[in-house]
Structure formats: structure tokens, C-alpha cells
Design an enzyme around this catalytic site. Sequence first.
Site, mmCIF file in Angstrom:
data_model
loop_
_atom_site.group_PDB
_atom_site.id
_atom_site.type_symbol
_atom_site.label_atom_id
_atom_site.label_comp_id
_atom_site.label_asym_id
_atom_site.label_seq_id
_atom_site.Cartn_x
_atom_site.Cartn_y
_atom_site.Cartn_z
ATOM 1 N N LYS A 1 7.321 74.155 -0.268
ATOM 2 C CA LYS A 1 8.179 74.208 -1.256
ATOM 3 C C LYS A 1 9.796 74.060 -1.117
ATOM 4 O O LYS A 1 9.645 75.597 -0.059
ATOM 5 C CB LYS A 1 7.530 74.345 -2.096
ATOM 6 C CG LYS A 1 6.582 73.511 -3.249
ATOM 7 C CD LYS A 1 6.011 74.126 -4.283
ATOM 8 C CE LYS A 1 5.164 73.732 -5.087
ATOM 9 N NZ LYS A 1 5.204 72.818 -5.513
ATOM 10 N N ARG B 1 -4.568 67.684 -7.321
ATOM 11 C CA ARG B 1 -5.689 66.949 -7.677
ATOM 12 C C ARG B 1 -6.854 66.499 -6.823
ATOM 13 O O ARG B 1 -7.932 66.420 -6.852
ATOM 14 C CB ARG B 1 -4.946 65.326 -7.581
ATOM 15 C CG ARG B 1 -4.462 64.929 -6.275
ATOM 16 C CD ARG B 1 -3.311 63.532 -6.428
ATOM 17 N NE ARG B 1 -2.080 64.809 -6.696
ATOM 18 C CZ ARG B 1 -1.190 63.878 -7.023
ATOM 19 N NH1 ARG B 1 -0.602 62.665 -7.122
ATOM 20 N NH2 ARG B 1 0.294 64.565 -7.806
HETATM 21 N N1 BES Z 1 1.175 72.974 -8.450
HETATM 22 C C1 BES Z 1 2.125 72.171 -8.657
HETATM 23 C C2 BES Z 1 2.721 70.995 -10.359
HETATM 24 C C3 BES Z 1 3.699 72.425 -10.924
HETATM 25 C C4 BES Z 1 5.089 72.352 -10.675
HETATM 26 C C5 BES Z 1 3.085 73.490 -11.473
HETATM 27 C C6 BES Z 1 5.751 72.811 -11.816
HETATM 28 C C7 BES Z 1 4.139 74.358 -12.562
HETATM 29 C C8 BES Z 1 5.517 74.667 -12.266
HETATM 30 C C9 BES Z 1 1.140 71.380 -7.974
HETATM 31 O O1 BES Z 1 0.210 71.007 -6.555
HETATM 32 C C10 BES Z 1 2.483 70.418 -7.303
HETATM 33 O O2 BES Z 1 3.339 70.588 -6.166
HETATM 34 N N2 BES Z 1 3.332 68.871 -7.140
HETATM 35 C C11 BES Z 1 3.829 68.027 -7.136
HETATM 36 C C12 BES Z 1 2.756 66.184 -6.489
HETATM 37 C C13 BES Z 1 3.790 65.649 -5.805
HETATM 38 C C14 BES Z 1 3.784 66.147 -4.057
HETATM 39 C C15 BES Z 1 3.145 64.362 -5.799
HETATM 40 C C16 BES Z 1 5.207 67.657 -7.637
HETATM 41 O O3 BES Z 1 4.804 67.840 -9.127
HETATM 42 O O4 BES Z 1 5.941 67.705 -6.636
HETATM 43 MN MN MN Z 2 1.537 71.769 -5.052
#
Ligand code: BES
Ligand code: MN
Length: 489
Positions: A268, A343
Site C-alpha cells: 500500500k 477474499r
Molecule cells: N483491507 C483492505 C480494504 C480496506 C480499505 C479496509 C480501507 C478498510 C479501509 C483490503 O484488503 C484491500 O486492500 N482491498 C483492496 C482491493 C483491491 C486491491 C482489489 C482495495 O479496496 O483497494
Molecule cells: Mn488488502
Amino acid sequence: MIALSAADPGKSSIDTLVIPVCEDKDLHRGPVADLVQEVRRVHAFSGETGERLTRGQPERGNIRCAVFIGVGKAGDLDAEAWRKFAGRAVGEGMARKLKGVHMAVPWSEATGMAEAELIAALAEGACLGNHVFDRYKAEKKRQPLEKITLLTGRGAVRAHKRLVERVETVCAGTRMAREWVSTPSNDKVPEAFAAAVAAAAKGAGLKTTVLDEKALRRKGFGALLAVAAGSDHPPALAVLEHKPRGAKKTVVLVGKGVTFDSGGINLKPAGSQIEEMKMDMAGAAAVAAALITVARLNPLVHVVGVLPLVENMPSGRATRPGDIIKSFAGKTVEIGNTDAEGRLILIDALAWAVEQYKPDAVLDLATLTGACVVALGEKIAGLFSADDDLAEAVLAAAARTGERCWRLPLPEDYKEQIKSEFADISNMGATRWGGAITAALFLSAFVEKARWAHIDIAGPAYSKKASDYAPAGGTGFGVRLLLDLLERI
Ligand code: BES
Ligand code: MN
Ligand code: ZN
């Protein structure tokens, strides 16, 4: 501790009495009504939401200090408004470093709510608001109140004692979930979190097992292990079971338990709230706290909580974008993005739990997608289910507890998005649009045989700022909703 009391505020001595005042209606009778009349007349107190006034030693009664709090217009007063009022009242007491406060319960007929509903909402707001997370601070600035007393009539004291006890038990569950979520990731790596959950669960009398990495490998949890691969801290699967004699239905609850989500090799970037990703186990925390509370409330339902726990980290052993892994269900998954890890752990937990327990319903709670936060904001969760009855039941529970959910669709044709050239399915949508939906569709491919609902709590699970009845940090979102649902299923 929350108590109901029928003490007469005109006679008995009270240290601090908090009185809700409405803009366009008189909510109280007797001596409290007189105090309100006076403050309206002398101080032009209007009762607007958020308005506040403190009066020392009002002439009437033996009240040392009366605090008036505006609650707005009568037409807008619902359970949530009373939770907020009670939370503010407790916050006021904590800010003044009091040991306790009394709260004047309005005359239920003036509020348009049933007395039980009103008292439950006040007790809930008070109990949830009476929470401070200061484990990591040397100086404890705010202390929770020792006692909160709801002043009401004699009949109500007798009628609602048990109700208030139930509310306190449920709120203790919410606070437990909040604390786990607010705990930093260095103090809750998967095995440590599993041990903490197991200790609390065993203490509550739940049957508890924790599968370690070796057991997970033996059973073929390939998707979960792929997420765990980059971390020095091994994964775990905690299973908590409440199985009362004579239960007719089995409900499985699965909670996403990523104790820290760095994104993995798809690290991230700064500005993506990476520093808040200790909250990525909020689904697991809510499910664990709900089960521990279930053990205390003892409803006649077989409930199983399943917590897949991993840390998502980049390293030389981490799963790469483009890797193909074999999930517990046997389907292969192409890892389009290592940050879509939630997921992956969920499909193995869901598929295993459905096979193991053949439940009448399966629910999962997960901080799954940023896209869901984009769609619904930080206070509303996304609900997905192909089963209208189950979806309605969740929405009804959410409406009662004030943990808002909004149903989003599971369109068949969007499955196109998660097709993979090389594997059975991809963990990444082909485009970035509708990300909360593609994530839910991905899960649905692994729970085809069960009645299932998915709640994406990425928005409401965590709050940077304190609110009327919650400190900053984990919100405990979902615990009350799940308990409400389980008692009615
Ligand atoms: N844990 C995150 C989602 C999240 C984002 C939770 C902000 C709380 C606040 C999840 O694992 C994630 O990183 N999702 C990605 C998915 C994408 C890479 C397809 C996202 O939402 O950007
Ligand atoms: Mn994630
Ligand atoms: Zn995540």
C-alpha cells in the site's frame, strides 16, 4: 454499571443529574419538568441538538448539579438519538471526572417510543459511551464512570431490570471487539490474537479450537496460506462453538482477521491509510466478541464462529502477483493483486465451514474493500446476499441496533470481471469499478451451496475520531447486529 432507580429527584440527594430537553415538547413530569421549565424561561434554553447548560445547586430538590442537554425536535427522536444523548451525558460525567451520573429518563409517552425500547437505547448509549481505550498511555486522562443511574418510575424499574442487564452484556461484547481492533498489530500477531480470543472464549464456556499452520497445510487451506506466506508470524484459524442442547438451527459466522494489511508485494502506498490497517481484523473481532456474548446470553441456536487469522506482509517468501494457488474448495485462484487478500482467507474459511457444519445460514463480516467506503461512506456497511429473507433479516437487525447496512447487488454478468486467463478465477476485478461487488461475487463462488450474506464493514469498523458513544479507534460495528439477529433467527 448501569442501574435503574425510582428515587424522587425532588427529595433524594443526587450529585449530577443529566436532563434531556426537547425543542418542541415537554419530555418530563414532576420536579424534573419544573427544572426544565425554569431553564427554558431563565436561560432561553431551546433544546437544540448539542445545546448544553450546567446549573449548580438549582433551588428545587437536593441536586448538586443539573446538566441540560438538547436533543432536538420530538419528531426526530428515535433509538439512535437516545443512544447519542446517553453517550454525551456519560462523556460529560467523564470530562468532569465524576464517579457517576444520574440521567432523567423521559416519560416514554412523550417520546413516541415504547418504554422498554427507550430504556434499552439509553442504557446502550451510556454503556457504550462509558469506554476509554488508554492501555498505551501512562497518563489516564479520562476514567470510565463507576455507576450510571437511569431515573425512572417504580414500575419501569421492576419491568426492565433484566433488559438493562442484557444490554450491558451486549455492550461488553462491543467494547471487547473495539479493544481488539484498537490494539496495535505488534501486539496481536495471528497466534497471539488467536490465543487471546481462545482464552476469552474458553472463559465464557465456548468449545474452542485453534488450527495452526501445520493443520491448515494438511487440510489444504491454500488461499489462506498464500496470504500468510510473506509474514514471519504464522497464521491460525480459531473456531468458537456455542452448541446448546436442543438447538434446531446452525449459523456460521466468519470474520476477516488480517491482523495487519500492508498490501503484501502490492504494498500500500503512503496516503492509502496503511497505518490504519491494524483494523483489518475487525470482522474477526466482531465475530469473536459476538460468540463470547452468545455464550453468556445462551440463545437456543447452534452458532459457530470461524476466524481466519493472517498477517499480509511483503518478503522474499511472499506470494507474488500472478501466482496461482489452490484453494480449500479445490478451485485455483490467480493472484492479480496481493492486496486483495481478505477474499482469499475468507473463501477457505467459508468453504471449510460450510463443509464442516452444513449451516442453515452463513454470514461473514469483513473490512473487505476501499470501494465499499467510496460507495457508502464511513458509517454504512455494504450488505450482499442472494437470499432475500436473510438480507431482510440483517437489514431489520441493523435498523434496530443503529448499525446501518445498505444492500448492494450481486449481478451475475459482473462475474465476467473476475475471470482468469490461466486459473479458475482471479482475485482481482478486470477494471477498478464496482470493487465491493466484484469482491462479494468472488466470495459467492465459494459458498454456492449455502444461504449466505456478506457484510463489508470497511467503512464503519474504525473511526479516527471519537463519536457520541464511542472513543476513537475500533467501533465494535456488527457485534450488536449479530446478537440481535441470532436471538431472532
Ligand atoms: N483491507 C483492505 C480494504 C480496506 C480499505 C479496509 C480501507 C478498510 C479501509 C483490503 O484488503 C484491500 O486492500 N482491498 C483492496 C482491493 C483491491 C486491491 C482489489 C482495495 O479496496 O483497494
Ligand atoms: Mn488488502
Ligand atoms: Zn485487507
